[in-house]
Motif scaffolding. Structure first.
Motif, PDB file in Angstrom:
ATOM      1  N   ASP A   1       0.994  -1.176  -0.140  1.00 46.11           N
ATOM      2  CA  ASP A   1      -0.183  -0.206  -0.198  1.00 46.11           C
ATOM      3  C   ASP A   1       0.794   1.280  -0.047  1.00 46.11           C
ATOM      4  O   ASP A   1       0.361   2.186  -0.399  1.00 46.11           O
ATOM      5  CB  ASP A   1      -0.786   0.243   1.168  1.00 46.11           C
ATOM      6  N   GLU A   2       2.013   1.180   0.576  1.00 48.59           N
ATOM      7  CA  GLU A   2       3.074   2.278   0.755  1.00 48.59           C
ATOM      8  C   GLU A   2       4.264   1.866   0.470  1.00 48.59           C
ATOM      9  O   GLU A   2       4.929   0.520   0.757  1.00 48.59           O
ATOM     10  CB  GLU A   2       2.866   3.014   1.957  1.00 48.59           C
ATOM     11  N   TYR A   3       5.210   2.593  -0.035  1.00 48.78           N
ATOM     12  CA  TYR A   3       6.618   2.551  -0.257  1.00 48.78           C
ATOM     13  C   TYR A   3       7.171   2.195   1.214  1.00 48.78           C
ATOM     14  O   TYR A   3       6.967   3.170   2.001  1.00 48.78           O
ATOM     15  CB  TYR A   3       7.421   3.481  -1.050  1.00 48.78           C
ATOM     16  N   VAL A   4       8.146   1.312   1.194  1.00 44.37           N
ATOM     17  CA  VAL A   4       8.761   1.104   2.469  1.00 44.37           C
ATOM     18  C   VAL A   4      10.246   0.585   2.071  1.00 44.37           C
ATOM     19  O   VAL A   4      10.402   0.085   1.081  1.00 44.37           O
ATOM     20  CB  VAL A   4       8.262   0.282   3.615  1.00 44.37           C
ATOM     21  N   SER A   5      11.090   0.616   3.204  1.00 43.60           N
ATOM     22  CA  SER A   5      12.561   0.081   2.692  1.00 43.60           C
ATOM     23  C   SER A   5      13.166  -0.300   4.059  1.00 43.60           C
ATOM     24  O   SER A   5      12.575  -0.176   5.186  1.00 43.60           O
ATOM     25  CB  SER A   5      13.453   1.314   2.124  1.00 43.60           C
ATOM     26  N   GLY A   6      14.078  -0.855   3.907  1.00 42.37           N
ATOM     27  CA  GLY A   6      15.060  -1.440   5.177  1.00 42.37           C
ATOM     28  C   GLY A   6      14.370  -2.269   5.893  1.00 42.37           C
ATOM     29  O   GLY A   6      13.627  -3.253   5.296  1.00 42.37           O
ATOM     30  N   GLN A   7      14.550  -2.015   7.276  1.00 42.93           N
ATOM     31  CA  GLN A   7      13.726  -3.069   8.128  1.00 42.93           C
ATOM     32  C   GLN A   7      12.258  -3.192   8.055  1.00 42.93           C
ATOM     33  O   GLN A   7      11.510  -4.168   8.205  1.00 42.93           O
ATOM     34  CB  GLN A   7      14.121  -2.757   9.708  1.00 42.93           C
ATOM     35  N   THR A   8      11.682  -1.889   7.966  1.00 42.00           N
ATOM     36  CA  THR A   8      10.275  -1.987   7.644  1.00 42.00           C
ATOM     37  C   THR A   8       9.845  -2.816   6.341  1.00 42.00           C
ATOM     38  O   THR A   8       8.870  -3.737   6.429  1.00 42.00           O
ATOM     39  CB  THR A   8       9.614  -0.701   7.496  1.00 42.00           C
ATOM     40  N   PHE A   9      10.634  -2.885   5.416  1.00 43.96           N
ATOM     41  CA  PHE A   9      10.459  -3.938   4.209  1.00 43.96           C
ATOM     42  C   PHE A   9      10.417  -5.238   4.579  1.00 43.96           C
ATOM     43  O   PHE A   9       9.525  -6.114   4.253  1.00 43.96           O
ATOM     44  CB  PHE A   9      11.312  -3.455   2.942  1.00 43.96           C
ATOM     45  N   ARG A  10      11.808  -5.421   5.154  1.00 42.34           N
ATOM     46  CA  ARG A  10      12.077  -6.809   5.518  1.00 42.34           C
ATOM     47  C   ARG A  10      10.960  -7.390   6.478  1.00 42.34           C
ATOM     48  O   ARG A  10      10.485  -8.669   6.432  1.00 42.34           O
ATOM     49  CB  ARG A  10      13.166  -7.033   6.049  1.00 42.34           C
ATOM     50  N   ASP A  11      10.495  -6.586   7.519  1.00 35.86           N
ATOM     51  CA  ASP A  11       9.410  -6.960   8.471  1.00 35.86           C
ATOM     52  C   ASP A  11       7.983  -7.517   7.621  1.00 35.86           C
ATOM     53  O   ASP A  11       7.513  -8.438   7.844  1.00 35.86           O
ATOM     54  CB  ASP A  11       9.009  -6.076   9.412  1.00 35.86           C
ATOM     55  N   ALA A  12       7.717  -6.524   6.604  1.00 34.63           N
ATOM     56  CA  ALA A  12       6.744  -6.875   5.863  1.00 34.63           C
ATOM     57  C   ALA A  12       6.797  -8.190   5.071  1.00 34.63           C
ATOM     58  O   ALA A  12       5.717  -9.221   4.938  1.00 34.63           O
ATOM     59  CB  ALA A  12       6.421  -5.821   4.759  1.00 34.63           C
ATOM     60  N   CYS A  13       7.897  -8.465   4.610  1.00 33.05           N
ATOM     61  CA  CYS A  13       8.195  -9.580   3.880  1.00 33.05           C
ATOM     62  C   CYS A  13       8.443 -10.773   4.742  1.00 33.05           C
ATOM     63  O   CYS A  13       7.825 -11.956   4.336  1.00 33.05           O
ATOM     64  CB  CYS A  13       9.644  -9.728   2.969  1.00 33.05           C
ATOM     65  N   GLU A  14       8.797 -10.753   6.071  1.00 26.75           N
ATOM     66  CA  GLU A  14       8.526 -11.839   6.855  1.00 26.75           C
ATOM     67  C   GLU A  14       7.405 -12.178   7.298  1.00 26.75           C
ATOM     68  O   GLU A  14       6.892 -13.363   7.484  1.00 26.75           O
ATOM     69  CB  GLU A  14       9.425 -11.333   8.000  1.00 26.75           C
ATOM     70  N   ALA A  15       6.316 -11.093   7.287  1.00 24.47           N
ATOM     71  CA  ALA A  15       4.950 -11.448   7.602  1.00 24.47           C
ATOM     72  C   ALA A  15       4.525 -12.384   6.307  1.00 24.47           C
ATOM     73  O   ALA A  15       3.540 -13.073   6.548  1.00 24.47           O
ATOM     74  CB  ALA A  15       4.257 -10.120   7.667  1.00 24.47           C
ATOM     75  N   LEU A  16       4.762 -11.746   5.145  1.00 28.18           N
ATOM     76  CA  LEU A  16       4.338 -12.700   4.051  1.00 28.18           C
ATOM     77  C   LEU A  16       4.797 -14.076   4.375  1.00 28.18           C
ATOM     78  O   LEU A  16       4.021 -15.376   3.916  1.00 28.18           O
ATOM     79  CB  LEU A  16       4.944 -12.032   2.770  1.00 28.18           C
ATOM     80  N   LEU A  17       6.009 -14.303   4.411  1.00 30.02           N
ATOM     81  CA  LEU A  17       6.494 -15.625   4.535  1.00 30.02           C
ATOM     82  C   LEU A  17       5.774 -16.332   5.548  1.00 30.02           C
ATOM     83  O   LEU A  17       5.704 -17.644   5.503  1.00 30.02           O
ATOM     84  CB  LEU A  17       8.142 -15.405   4.966  1.00 30.02           C
ATOM     85  N   ASP A  18       5.659 -15.797   6.780  1.00 26.37           N
ATOM     86  CA  ASP A  18       4.740 -16.485   7.933  1.00 26.37           C
ATOM     87  C   ASP A  18       3.251 -16.907   7.570  1.00 26.37           C
ATOM     88  O   ASP A  18       2.948 -17.956   7.603  1.00 26.37           O
ATOM     89  CB  ASP A  18       4.738 -15.423   9.084  1.00 26.37           C
ATOM     90  N   ALA A  19       2.689 -16.042   6.380  1.00 26.28           N
ATOM     91  CA  ALA A  19       1.449 -16.141   5.886  1.00 26.28           C
ATOM     92  C   ALA A  19       1.520 -17.543   5.118  1.00 26.28           C
ATOM     93  O   ALA A  19       0.705 -18.400   5.063  1.00 26.28           O
ATOM     94  CB  ALA A  19       0.762 -15.339   5.317  1.00 26.28           C
ATOM     95  N   ILE A  20       2.526 -17.748   4.115  1.00 31.75           N
ATOM     96  CA  ILE A  20       2.754 -18.832   3.400  1.00 31.75           C
ATOM     97  C   ILE A  20       2.797 -19.869   4.410  1.00 31.75           C
ATOM     98  O   ILE A  20       2.400 -21.057   3.792  1.00 31.75           O
ATOM     99  CB  ILE A  20       4.246 -18.487   2.461  1.00 31.75           C
ATOM    100  N   LYS A  21       3.867 -19.884   5.238  1.00 31.46           N
ATOM    101  CA  LYS A  21       3.961 -21.173   6.049  1.00 31.46           C
ATOM    102  C   LYS A  21       2.576 -21.659   6.698  1.00 31.46           C
ATOM    103  O   LYS A  21       2.160 -22.867   6.910  1.00 31.46           O
ATOM    104  CB  LYS A  21       4.971 -20.858   7.321  1.00 31.46           C
ATOM    105  N   ARG A  22       1.830 -20.578   7.303  1.00 30.87           N
ATOM    106  CA  ARG A  22       0.759 -20.757   8.127  1.00 30.87           C
ATOM    107  C   ARG A  22      -0.404 -21.590   7.150  1.00 30.87           C
ATOM    108  O   ARG A  22      -1.359 -22.291   7.529  1.00 30.87           O
ATOM    109  CB  ARG A  22       0.000 -19.631   8.675  1.00 30.87           C
TER     110      ARG A  22
END
Length: 133
Positions: A28-49
């Motif tokens: 929904d918005e541009y993010v970078s750095g740790q905020t970008f990585r945290d979002a990607c980790e949330a996606l990975l968690d959803a893929i796992k779940r």
């Protein structure tokens, strides 16, 4: 579309879409750095779940990612996504040459085990493609 919202933040939304059998991640918005990585980790968690083998990422809300985030996605996140079972991914980018090049650079060298990712500016094309996998 029958979608179950998994996580909804100001930066992104993650849903499970039964119609296409995939996790759908929308920036929904541009993010970078740790905020970008945290979002990607949330996606990975959803893929796992969801034990998902397919994802659709909508990047139409952002125009580019910085080089460090691209490198991290390719070298750190994607191998872990493949390890948890992600086989197919479709990425919808803004309808611009610069955005298309950014997504292509980000996906360069990433070959999921199932098939090459689909990169498109057409959400309907992405949904149809991922549904067929």
């Amino acid at each position: 579309m029958s979608a179950e919202t998994i996580e909804d933040t100001k930066n992104y939304t993650i849903e499970w879409d039964d119609d296409i059998g995939a996790v759908v991640f929308t920036w929904d918005e541009y993010v970078s750095g740790q905020t970008f990585r945290d979002a990607c980790e949330a996606l990975l968690d959803a893929i796992k779940r969801k034990n998902a083998s397919k994802s659709l990422t909508d990047t139409r809300g952002v125009n580019a990612h910085d080089a460090e985030d691209q490198e991290w996605l390719q070298n750190d996140w994607m191998p872990r996504a493949l390890d948890v079972g992600l086989e197919y991914s479709a990425v919808v980018h803004p309808d611009s040459v610069i955005s298309e090049m950014d997504v292509e650079n980000m996906m360069d060298g990433v070959e999921p085990s199932g098939a090459k990712p689909l990169l498109t500016s057409d959400m309907n094309e992405a949904r149809e493609w991922i549904a067929d996998k």
